[in-house]
Design a protein around this motif. Structure first.
Motif, PDB file in Angstrom:
ATOM      1  N   ALA A  96       0.832  -1.202   0.000  1.00 41.47           N
ATOM      2  CA  ALA A  96       0.000   0.000   0.000  1.00 41.47           C
ATOM      3  C   ALA A  96       0.868   1.254   0.000  1.00 41.47           C
ATOM      4  N   GLU A  97       1.944   1.218   0.765  1.00 42.62           N
ATOM      5  CA  GLU A  97       2.856   2.367   0.819  1.00 42.62           C
ATOM      6  C   GLU A  97       3.522   2.600  -0.537  1.00 42.62           C
ATOM      7  N   LYS A  98       3.902   1.508  -1.211  1.00 45.95           N
ATOM      8  CA  LYS A  98       4.519   1.631  -2.527  1.00 45.95           C
ATOM      9  C   LYS A  98       3.562   2.266  -3.542  1.00 45.95           C
ATOM     10  N   LEU A  99       2.304   1.842  -3.473  1.00 49.51           N
ATOM     11  CA  LEU A  99       1.323   2.269  -4.468  1.00 49.51           C
ATOM     12  C   LEU A  99       0.626   3.574  -4.110  1.00 49.51           C
ATOM     13  N   GLY A 100       0.804   4.037  -2.873  1.00 50.40           N
ATOM     14  CA  GLY A 100       0.177   5.288  -2.465  1.00 50.40           C
ATOM     15  C   GLY A 100      -1.303   5.167  -2.163  1.00 50.40           C
ATOM     16  N   VAL A 101      -1.704   4.013  -1.626  1.00 48.76           N
ATOM     17  CA  VAL A 101      -3.105   3.802  -1.243  1.00 48.76           C
ATOM     18  C   VAL A 101      -3.174   3.519   0.255  1.00 48.76           C
ATOM     19  N   THR A 102      -4.395   3.510   0.788  1.00 49.00           N
ATOM     20  CA  THR A 102      -4.598   3.252   2.208  1.00 49.00           C
ATOM     21  C   THR A 102      -5.205   1.875   2.408  1.00 49.00           C
ATOM     22  N   VAL A 103      -4.582   1.057   3.247  1.00 47.83           N
ATOM     23  CA  VAL A 103      -5.129  -0.243   3.620  1.00 47.83           C
ATOM     24  C   VAL A 103      -5.387  -0.234   5.119  1.00 47.83           C
ATOM     25  N   THR A 104      -6.634  -0.478   5.505  1.00 43.49           N
ATOM     26  CA  THR A 104      -7.012  -0.512   6.912  1.00 43.49           C
ATOM     27  C   THR A 104      -7.264  -1.962   7.332  1.00 43.49           C
ATOM     28  N   PHE A 105      -6.502  -2.413   8.320  1.00 41.62           N
ATOM     29  CA  PHE A 105      -6.653  -3.773   8.858  1.00 41.62           C
ATOM     30  C   PHE A 105      -7.801  -3.735   9.859  1.00 41.62           C
ATOM     31  N   MET A 106      -8.947  -4.285   9.485  1.00 42.06           N
ATOM     32  CA  MET A 106     -10.139  -4.193  10.330  1.00 42.06           C
ATOM     33  C   MET A 106     -10.729  -5.583  10.585  1.00 42.06           C
ATOM     34  N   SER A 107      -9.874  -6.473  11.052  1.00 45.38           N
ATOM     35  CA  SER A 107     -10.280  -7.861  11.262  1.00 45.38           C
ATOM     36  C   SER A 107     -10.806  -8.092  12.669  1.00 45.38           C
ATOM     37  N   PRO A 108     -11.646  -9.131  12.840  1.00 47.36           N
ATOM     38  CA  PRO A 108     -12.169  -9.454  14.178  1.00 47.36           C
ATOM     39  C   PRO A 108     -11.072  -9.989  15.093  1.00 47.36           C
ATOM     40  N   ASN A 109     -11.337  -9.965  16.383  1.00 49.43           N
ATOM     41  CA  ASN A 109     -10.359 -10.460  17.357  1.00 49.43           C
ATOM     42  C   ASN A 109     -10.224 -11.980  17.313  1.00 49.43           C
ATOM     43  N   THR A 110     -11.306 -12.642  16.933  1.00 52.79           N
ATOM     44  CA  THR A 110     -11.318 -14.099  16.908  1.00 52.79           C
ATOM     45  C   THR A 110     -12.082 -14.578  15.690  1.00 52.79           C
ATOM     46  N   LYS A 111     -11.954 -15.858  15.355  1.00 50.34           N
ATOM     47  CA  LYS A 111     -12.642 -16.410  14.194  1.00 50.34           C
ATOM     48  C   LYS A 111     -14.129 -16.514  14.501  1.00 50.34           C
ATOM     49  N   ASP A 112     -14.884 -15.525  14.021  1.00 45.10           N
ATOM     50  CA  ASP A 112     -16.309 -15.453  14.319  1.00 45.10           C
ATOM     51  C   ASP A 112     -17.030 -14.888  13.096  1.00 45.10           C
ATOM     52  N   ASP A 113     -18.011 -15.631  12.577  1.00 45.98           N
ATOM     53  CA  ASP A 113     -18.708 -15.208  11.369  1.00 45.98           C
ATOM     54  C   ASP A 113     -19.411 -13.865  11.551  1.00 45.98           C
ATOM     55  N   ALA A 114     -20.097 -13.697  12.681  1.00 49.48           N
ATOM     56  CA  ALA A 114     -20.844 -12.458  12.918  1.00 49.48           C
ATOM     57  C   ALA A 114     -19.915 -11.249  12.942  1.00 49.48           C
ATOM     58  N   GLN A 115     -18.742 -11.407  13.582  1.00 50.43           N
ATOM     59  CA  GLN A 115     -17.790 -10.302  13.634  1.00 50.43           C
ATOM     60  C   GLN A 115     -17.223  -9.989  12.257  1.00 50.43           C
ATOM     61  N   GLN A 116     -17.000 -11.033  11.459  1.00 47.52           N
ATOM     62  CA  GLN A 116     -16.456 -10.793  10.118  1.00 47.52           C
ATOM     63  C   GLN A 116     -17.494 -10.106   9.229  1.00 47.52           C
ATOM     64  N   ILE A 117     -18.745 -10.495   9.366  1.00 45.92           N
ATOM     65  CA  ILE A 117     -19.828  -9.827   8.629  1.00 45.92           C
ATOM     66  C   ILE A 117     -19.903  -8.358   9.018  1.00 45.92           C
ATOM     67  N   GLU A 118     -19.769  -8.083  10.297  1.00 47.36           N
ATOM     68  CA  GLU A 118     -19.793  -6.701  10.780  1.00 47.36           C
ATOM     69  C   GLU A 118     -18.641  -5.889  10.169  1.00 47.36           C
ATOM     70  N   CYS A 119     -17.465  -6.521  10.049  1.00 46.64           N
ATOM     71  CA  CYS A 119     -16.321  -5.850   9.440  1.00 46.64           C
ATOM     72  C   CYS A 119     -16.606  -5.489   7.982  1.00 46.64           C
ATOM     73  N   VAL A 120     -17.219  -6.418   7.245  1.00 40.69           N
ATOM     74  CA  VAL A 120     -17.565  -6.155   5.841  1.00 40.69           C
ATOM     75  C   VAL A 120     -18.550  -5.001   5.745  1.00 40.69           C
ATOM     76  N   ASN A 121     -19.582  -5.032   6.589  1.00 35.18           N
ATOM     77  CA  ASN A 121     -20.593  -3.966   6.576  1.00 35.18           C
ATOM     78  C   ASN A 121     -19.977  -2.622   6.946  1.00 35.18           C
ATOM     79  N   ASN A 122     -19.056  -2.626   7.910  1.00 35.32           N
ATOM     80  CA  ASN A 122     -18.386  -1.388   8.316  1.00 35.32           C
ATOM     81  C   ASN A 122     -17.526  -0.830   7.189  1.00 35.32           C
ATOM     82  N   ALA A 123     -16.914  -1.726   6.418  1.00 31.87           N
ATOM     83  CA  ALA A 123     -16.081  -1.274   5.299  1.00 31.87           C
ATOM     84  C   ALA A 123     -16.929  -0.576   4.237  1.00 31.87           C
TER      85      ALA A 123
END
Length: 339
Positions: A93-120
């Motif tokens: 991302a730094e090379k290409l000049g874009v922004t990458v935000t690491f917004m992953s859940p704390n644990t392997k959980d489908d509901a949390q991952q869905i929430e991350c997608v919706n938040n994105a």
């Protein structure tokens, strides 16, 4: 002529030499076949010199025309595998000049991952690079994201939704390699039969399901008994308990399908005091390397999460810049690491 299909012979040459060097160094490439891409060059492209179209399949050549916002959503944010993947993504991302935000859940959980997608989507991110916790669990959320114009790229594990590209290990082939390594070690010790335990994450995650399938295939026609798979959700403590239960049943070998499963397996063998049990696993972390060096694990199948992260971001930017990557799937490779 209307058009021509432009291959990438320079990429074939570069990657061919890389593979040759890796093989000479002892890395097992598993006979993998990699698509080096092709582009359609029409009159407009030829008039422009052909370069943009010819380079379309090689995302390394893409330059970002603006500071695109990309969300990186992995299965969790704790395993060293995902931390390393994020490091690769951030470097690219730094090379290409874009922004990458690491917004992953704390644990392997489908509901949390869905929430991350919706938040994105709600946060205005134009692309999502995602390692799906399961092929179906987050599919609805990803479909909604795609409908909103968000570009999707898979790393490590895909979902059942079309994406621009996928970068992952050939998990079935790597799982078979893990099984073959265990068989060689057992036979070298004079063991040609016995029970084999398998510690997996769950019954849904595409990558680990394929690893187990490949591992089991290595034992076809052999004199071993592969026991019913037990699931530890990728948690090292839960996986250790499962492995300890296998040990009480007299297993001669145990396979861990991911980082947590492998760490738990090695710790269980260490706690049992029986170093004759052959432990084989997946992923590379400090804990796993220590267990290998101390003789409690025979080996691990080390993936290249940094490459997944780098190539995932390249593909996301390429898609945002209008390049059609045709949903290509790229094997990012695996190595067998022993003591």
């Amino acid at each position: 002529m209307l058009c021509t299909m432009a291959q990438n012979p320079d990429v074939m040459g570069e990657d061919g030499v890389k593979a040759a060097v890796a093989a000479i160094k002892g890395e097992s490439l598993g006979g993998k076949v990699t698509d080096t891409g092709v582009s359609v060059i029409t009159k407009d492209g030829a008039q422009a010199g052909g370069a943009p179209a010819a380079q379309a399949a090689d995302t390394a050549e893409v330059k970002a025309s603006q500071a695109w916002k990309i969300a990186l959503i992995t299965m969790d944010s704790i395993d060293q595998h995902w931390v390393t993947l994020n490091e690769g993504a951030q470097a690219e991302a730094e090379k290409l000049g874009v922004t990458v935000t690491f917004m992953s859940p704390n644990t392997k959980d489908d509901a949390q991952q869905i929430e991350c997608v919706n938040n994105a989507v709600a946060g205005g991110y134009q692309a999502i690079v995602v390692a799906a916790n399961g092929p179906d669990a987050i599919s609805s959320a990803l479909k909604e994201a795609a409908s909103a114009g968000v570009k999707l790229v898979y790393v490590d594990s895909p979902a059942n939704v079309d994406a621009e590209a996928t970068f992952s290990t050939d998990n079935e082939a790597a799982g078979k390699t893990a099984g073959e390594e265990m068989i060689k070690a057992l036979e070298a010790a004079g063991i040609t039969s016995g029970k084999i335990g398998i510690v997996n994450v769950n019954a849904a995650t595409d990558s680990t399901v394929k690893r187990e399938k490949g591992f089991r295939s290595a034992f076809e026609g052999k004199g071993y008994e592969l026991m019913e798979t037990q699931y530890g959700e990728g948690d090292a403590a839960k996986s250790q308990t499962i492995a300890e239960n296998y040990i009480t049943q007299g297993v001669v070998g145990i396979f861990g399908c991911n980082e947590g499963s492998t760490t738990g397996t090695g710790n269980a063998i260490k706690a049992s005091g029986n170093a004759n049990i052959i432990g084989v696993g997946f992923d590379k972390s400090d804990a796993i390397m220590n267990l290998i060096n101390d003789g409690y694990l025979l080996c691990t199948m080390a993936q290249n999460p940094d490459v997944m992260g780098e190539d995932g971001v390249k593909a996301a930017v390429a898609a945002l810049e209008g390049q059609d990557q045709g949903g290509k799937v790229t094997d990012t490779g695996v190595s067998v690491i022993k003591k």
